[in-house]
Scaffold this active site. Sequence first.
Site, PDB file in Angstrom:
ATOM      1  CB  CYS A  56      -0.874   0.019   1.246  1.00 37.17           C
ATOM      2  SG  CYS A  56      -2.052  -1.341   1.342  1.00 37.17           S
ATOM      3  CD  GLU A  58      -1.924   3.844   3.619  1.00 33.54           C
ATOM      4  OE1 GLU A  58      -3.098   4.121   3.940  1.00 33.54           O
ATOM      5  OE2 GLU A  58      -1.645   3.054   2.693  1.00 33.54           O
ATOM      6  CB  CYS A  90      -5.824  -1.748   4.639  1.00 32.89           C
ATOM      7  SG  CYS A  90      -4.081  -2.216   4.559  1.00 32.89           S
ATOM      8  CB  CYS A  93      -1.585   0.265   6.284  1.00 33.29           C
ATOM      9  SG  CYS A  93      -1.033  -0.096   4.606  1.00 33.29           S
TER      10      CYS A  93
END
Length: 137
Positions: A56, A58, A90, A93
């Site tokens: 992701c 992040e 999510c 993360c």
Amino acid sequence: MTTQIHPVDHELIEAAAHVARTRCQGDNHTMAAAARARDGRIVTAVNAYHFTGGPCAELVVIGAAAAQGAYELDTIVAVGDRDRGVVPPCGRCRQVLLDYFPALKVIVGEDDRIRTVLITDLLPESYIWADHQLDAE
């Protein structure tokens, strides 16, 4: 649990939104993230979508920050492409962000409900893998 609300870093949201508008093109890159390092620098990144579970935005921003010598992040935000706005992290993360930066602030919400909360408020009653690092400070 009392949620702590912090000032919203609008410059950080705009940095992520700019990257989402200009760099997220096609299905491989659909999210952008921006993080403010403790020294004030802003680091940006995009996700790397892959059917095997690519990282992701992040998580990519954590690596990009480290590559620039920014090891302490203060605040982070993710923004979706196609003007989707701020998107909360999510579960994976949230756990990684908590493990790396237990005092991190995360910008979440939409429209007039944008707010900044502590990562611990997004993942309450969680074991913090980085607990041993807190003792060294």
